[in-house]
Enzyme design. Structure first.
Site, PDB file in Angstrom:
ATOM      1  CG  ASN A 289       5.786  -1.369   9.122  1.00  0.00           C
ATOM      2  OD1 ASN A 289       7.009  -1.357   9.195  1.00  0.00           O
ATOM      3  ND2 ASN A 289       5.146  -2.008   7.945  1.00  0.00           N
TER       4      ASN A 289
ATOM      5  CB  THR B 227       6.099  -6.644   0.224  1.00  0.00           C
ATOM      6  OG1 THR B 227       5.775  -6.861  -1.149  1.00  0.00           O
ATOM      7  CG2 THR B 227       6.347  -8.146   0.662  1.00  0.00           C
ATOM      8  CG  HIS B 228       8.042  -3.277   3.997  1.00  0.00           C
ATOM      9  ND1 HIS B 228       8.364  -2.026   3.404  1.00  0.00           N
ATOM     10  CD2 HIS B 228       8.573  -4.325   3.229  1.00  0.00           C
ATOM     11  CE1 HIS B 228       9.270  -2.313   2.425  1.00  0.00           C
ATOM     12  NE2 HIS B 228       9.350  -3.536   2.405  1.00  0.00           N
ATOM     13  CB  VAL B 229       1.877  -6.687   6.137  1.00  0.00           C
ATOM     14  CG1 VAL B 229       1.082  -5.991   4.990  1.00  0.00           C
ATOM     15  CG2 VAL B 229       2.080  -8.105   5.680  1.00  0.00           C
TER      16      VAL B 229
ATOM     17  CD  GLN C 290       6.624   0.075   5.678  1.00  0.00           C
ATOM     18  OE1 GLN C 290       6.822  -0.401   4.595  1.00  0.00           O
ATOM     19  NE2 GLN C 290       7.941   0.594   6.490  1.00  0.00           N
TER      20      GLN C 290
END
Lengths: 586, 257
Positions: A556, A516-518, A348
């Protein structure tokens, strides 16, 4: 030689949020479930108790709850022509370890994604034409609709006591909520958190520009709350120790509070901690998995765990690694776009602008992880992208989650990095500043992907996952645009000092935390040629293997990923009950 | 509480001991250094001018048991550096008396310094900065290699070790280090300063005092961070947009242990 254990019906690899939700659905029907989790139970340890829970150095600076990089990390390169090197101490994102996984140390920012997100390609083609999507952006629909997920969103929100204000109740736009929200059957189960002073300032500036600010939906419980399972949340203390921390007040909706204590009392449930899964055992001829192989970290000994069904419910990176290690599915090849495993790896784009107020008390330490005020006008396809040269966007918000003093001190531009004037600037502005941040999307690029590193290995002798990724033009332009919108809001706050906006430009940097949004690597879709799992999270090449988590997202969003993660996991739990009854392609 | 008269007595004793040894031995490396000596004077509660202590500030304490990791020359470098980066002024005592050198020493001696949670498998190869640290040294080893290299660069420029520089020269030297303007054949000094030394400095200032820095919570008082227990459910409403009274008297982990 590995010892073979007794066969189990369902074995779940990873003991985090999705595992807890799937197991809730399965064990309610008395289905036998074993969860294998590499970490331990944090709930009685220093990280979950006062006073040591409030230790910024240990849990935040040193990321004490995140994956141990000495055991396992990832390699990184910006392009296929480069040699990847191991990220020796990852800062860009923080996978978790232990019962509850990364959902122990999350902030609690809870979004349903936009109604169009599960059908994003269709949406963009319909609005901008088939040729508008660049050839190097392999964005795709999920094969499931928002409407099919809505009741599971609703259930997840009730289970986790989510606090918020509905913006769209059954199609009726609600004042005070997010007008861009997909239609909800029900109001949030809890009212919004208290607004911060930064939120008060942000609200006025945003309204003056004609935007519709609203409180972020939060898993930080504003009141004592009992969920439909009878599990209880305490009241949020606005202590500013959410992200990177476990909530010592049990006030943050998390698996170690709401799911595992209940599951551990159910007779058909077993949680085996400190067990690191090495690979899935795959019968290529039968197109079925037989179970998993794991190492018991208490003894170092290996075990084979046979199972009727295996679920990969680990972090994005690990889900992808298991498939690559086990040879299940065709690895993605960026040279010709063939294959699927490792495809569409995304992160992100965080950017923003700092504002400083001589006469306003922001008191950043009076905050929780999601006590923020947002506008959603510039997220994803909530605005017209005609002529802009990019797709995607982000929500913009008053970004105060904590006042932890090592990391959360803002000083005006031009402040020296040390010395008396540095100290004076910290003294002057610590309690009087905040950031207006854009939380931006990251759409897939043909050259951003995961595979196995040819050189570097982890503590178990297995190859590290290799990230080939960079911030490409689409994301740079998106960040530029959203940061400008944040700057406009910042200039309308009446701030004494408005710093320059800092759009994210790249190159992709392992040293800077984003989120932490992979996502991606085991993406979902209706076409086996372009997806790893079906719209029911079932692996196309092994019908008794399911994959769940942000690894299934084909792109994403500008939203935090937990909402759809919860909905998809609950739905998968129900799907698996049906599958056990009648095993087939769902 | 971390500060008491016994600690202060030990501090004085240690300093006196070092100075006496230096005097007796006549050793150049142990001689009182310009900045270090100033630090000792300013750090003493007796010698410090009244204006150097914020009203009501506790007397700063310092290492009661000596350094665990740093050798004498390394300690001199670190003490001189933290006193330049944190001079005594109306906000805080000098860096040594704030405990910043002790904090750095304890971090280097502990898990962080010895490479906890750091991937340390080869092959080793230098790469783009965005790929992060790539040396086969623990943070403790890297820190000390950097001190030696920085001192060597300092001698090349000033014909003196860093701790013997006048404060203005030392400050300019640190700025050049941060700006990547000081090079060494083998040690990447810019990266060393910006990615290892500087973060340790800010952590030393703002971490919980139980780690040896931020003595007397002096940096928390300086900025108005109230610390623990941070049970702010009512404060969130009562002090939204208003000065928070607890910010003047922060509490730390030791206060609840």
């Amino acid at each position: 030689m590995a010892t073979t254990m007794k066969k189990r019906t369902v074995v779940i690899c990873g003991g985090g949020l999705t595992a807890g939700l799937i197991a809730r659905q399965l064990t309610a029907k008395n289905v036998d479930v074993l969860v294998l989790e590499r970490g331990y139970d944090h709930t009685r340890a220093a990280e979950a108790k006062l006073p040591n829970q409030r230790d910024e150095l240990r849990w935040a600076t040193h990321a004490g709850l995140a994956q141990d990089w000495a055991v396992q990390t990832y390699t990184l390169r910006h392009g296929r022509n480069e040699t990847a090197l191991p990220v020796r101490r990852m800062e860009a994102f923080l996978p978790g370890e232990g019962m509850g996984g990364a959902a122990n140390h999350w902030n609690g920012q809870t979004w349903r994604w936009a109604e169009y997100d599960p059908t994003l390609r269709t949406r963009l083609e319909g609005r901008y034409g088939r040729k508008a999507i660049p050839a190097d952006m392999p964005i795709q629909d999920w094969g499931v609709t928002y409407g099919e997920m809505e009741s599971y969103h609703d259930l997840f929100e009730r289970l986790f006591g989510i606090a918020g204000k509905a913006g769209n109740l059954r199609g009726q736009i609600q004042a005070g909520g997010n007008p861009f929200e997909g239609p909800r059957q029900n109001e949030y189960p809890q009212p919004p958190l208290e607004t911060t002073e930064a939120g008060v300032i942000f609200t006025r500036a945003a309204e003056n520009l004609g935007y519709k600010p609203f409180p972020m939906a939060a898993a930080n419980s504003p009141n004592a709350y009992t969920n439909p399972d009878g599990m209880k949340l305490g009241q949020c203390q606005y202590c500013g120790h959410c992200e990177r921390f476990i909530c010592e007040a049990s006030a943050k909706g998390s698996p170690e509070v709401l799911l595992f204590p209940m599951l551990l009392k159910r007779p058909s449930f077993e949680l085996r901690l400190r067990c690191h899964v090495l690979e899935v055992e795959y019968d290529r001829q039968a197109k079925r998995v037989r179970g998993v192989r794991y190492v018991d970290l208490m003894t170092g000994e290996e075990y084979e765990q046979p199972a009727d069904i295996v679920v990969l419910a680990s972090f994005t990176m690990s889900n992808t690694k298991y498939l690559l290690m086990s040879g299940i599915g065709q690895p993605y090849d960026p040279t010709n776009g063939s294959g699927v495993v490792g495809k569409n790896f995304c992160h992100q784009m965080m950017s923003g602008v700092n504002v400083f107020f001589k006469d306003r008390w922001i008191n950043p330490f009076l905050a929780s992880g999601a006590s923020q005020t947002c506008v959603d006008e510039f997220n994803e396809d909530n605005f017209d992208h005609t002529g802009l040269g990019f797709f995607g966007g982000g929500y913009i918000y008053s970004n105060v989650t904590n006042g932890r003093p090592i990391a959360s001190r803002l000083v005006p531009p031009g402040t020296p990095a040390w010395g008396s004037s540095w100290k004076q600037a910290n003294a002057d502005w610590y309690a009087h500043s905040f950031a207006i941040t854009a939380h931006g999307s990251w759409y897939p690029h043909r050259e951003n992907y995961l595979d196995l590193d040819p050189t570097y290995t982890d503590a178990y002798g297995q190859p590290l996952v290799r990230m080939t990724m960079d911030i490409r033009d689409n994301e740079r332009r998106m960040s530029e645009y959203c940061t400008q919108r944040a700057e406009e809001i910042a200039k309308g706050t009446g701030a004494t000092i408005v710093a320059s906006g800092t759009p994210r430009r790249g190159p992709y940097d392992s040293r800077v935390y984003q989120t932490t949004h992979v996502t991606g690597g085991t993406i979902m879709g209706a076409d086996p040629g372009t997806s790893v799992v079906s719209p029911h999270s079932q692996h196309w090449d092994a019908q008794n293997l399911f994959v769940v988590g942000a690894s299934v997202y084909p792109f994403n969003a500008g939203y935090n990923p937990t909402g759809p993660l919860g909905a998809l996991a609950l739905r998968l739990g129900d799907d698996m009950v049906r599958y056990i009854d009648r095993p087939q392609i769902l | 509480m971390s500060t008491n008269s016994t600690d202060e007595g030990l501090l004085t004793g240690r300093r006196l001991f070092l100075r006496q040894v230096a005097t007796l031995a006549g050793s150049a490396s142990l001689a009182p250094k310009v900045i270090g000596a100033a630090a000792v004077a300013a750090g003493s509660a007796i010698a410090a001018p009244a204006s150097a202590q914020p009203a009501g500030a506790p007397i700063a304490s310092a290492p009661a048991f000596g350094y665990e990791s740093l050798g004498p020359d390394e300690a001199s470098f670190v003490e001189a550096m933290v006193n330049v980066m944190c001079p005594a002024d109306n906000l805080t005592p000098n860096g040594v008396d704030c405990g910043l050198a002790v904090f750095i020493d304890r971090q280097l001696a502990g898990g962080f310094g010895t490479g906890d949670r750091l991937y340390m498998r080869g092959p080793w190869k230098q790469g783009k900065p965005q790929l992060g640290y790539q040396l086969p040294l623990t943070p403790d080893q890297f820190f000390k290699a950097g001190v030696a290299a920085a001192n060597a660069a300092c001698r090349g420029r000033f014909d003196k070790d860093f701790d013997q520089l006048e404060p203005a020269d030392a400050d300019a030297f640190l700025r050049d280090l941060a700006g990547g303007k000081i090079s060494d054949i083998r040690v990447p000094l810019g990266q060393w300063f910006n990615e290892l030394v500087y973060p340790l400095f800010t952590q030393a200032c703002f971490a919980d005092p139980m780690y040896g820095g931020n003595n007397g919570k002096v940096f928390w008082k300086m900025i108005g961070y109230p610390g623990l227990p941070a049970t702010h459910t009512r404060d969130m409403v009562n002090f939204r947009g208003k000065p928070y009274p607890g910010a003047k008297d922060p509490k730390a982990i030791q206060d609840f242990s």
